[in-house]
Design a protein around this motif. Structure first.
Motif: not given
Length: 220
Positions: A33, A36-38, A40-41, A65, A69
């Motif tokens: 999480a 992948i959140n970074f 995608r962001e 950040q 990641a």
């Protein structure tokens, strides 16, 4: 089929899936999480194409950040490499093919050394001296060693026709590496069939990568 000919053996490939343990799953999902959140962001694949991972590495050198990641990705890769389910399945395969000579491929040196220590078999990595590598392969060819584990060091340039079974512990390698590893056990010896087992963790990035590689091979 294009790999089979007068010099190459018939072969079969089989993809084997293992489950993460409950604790492994919790840790994997948490790290995935973060990672992948970074990605995608920042829309890294869309903006940087095939070089998106290099961009993540670059950002991680100065952006907290991004570093968080990147480290999460490193942790989940280490976890996938050494999850207990893979060792359990490897136990079974080594027992089933006890009369065969076997090449075991890993993605990381640490996993190669862990397999070597657990099963008391030699390991070949990029850290292995040339003379030692030559000695290991000679003993493998004569049957003194029935199995050898390696982390990518045998992907290119070396044929090991005595091996009729290859076990790949992890599905994150690309199509080129996959074919190279298959080629290590494809040299024809007495018309014997070669086997390649790919062991991947279910519902992880390994499974996704393996499926994408399969689709690419079907298109090619």
């Amino acid at each position: 089929e294009d790999l089979v000919g007068q010099q190459l053996a018939n072969y079969r490939t089989q993809r084997l899936r293992v489950n993460l343990s409950p604790d492994e799953r919790i840790q994997y999902d948490a790290d995935y999480a973060i990672y992948i959140n970074f990605v995608r962001e920042r829309q890294l694949p869309r903006r940087h194409g095939a070089g998106w991972l290099m961009e993540l590495m670059r950002l991680s050198t100065f952006e907290p950040q991004a570093r968080r990641a990147f480290l999460a990705r490193q942790r989940l890769l280490r976890q996938l490499a050494s999850c207990e389910g893979k060792f359990t399945l490897l136990d079974e395969l080594l027992r089933e093919y006890v009369t065969e000579r076997i090449l075991i491929f890993t993605e990381q040196n640490t996993m190669a050394y862990a397999v070597a220590a657990r099963y008391l078999i030699p390991a070949i990595t990029h850290e292995t001296a040339v003379a030692e590598r030559k000695n290991i392969l000679e003993h493998f060819q004569t049957g003194r060693y029935r199995a050898v584990v390696t982390s990518r060091a045998l992907n290119e340039g070396i044929d090991v026709p005595e091996a009729k079974v290859a076990i790949v512990l992890g599905g994150t390698s690309g199509a080129r590496e996959y074919i190279q590893r298959l080629g290590r056990v494809l040299r024809k010896v007495e018309n014997r069939e070669a086997m390649l087992f790919e062991v991947i963790a279910r519902k992880t990035i390994e499974e996704g990568r393996a499926q994408r590689r399969r689709r690419k091979r079907e298109v090619d």
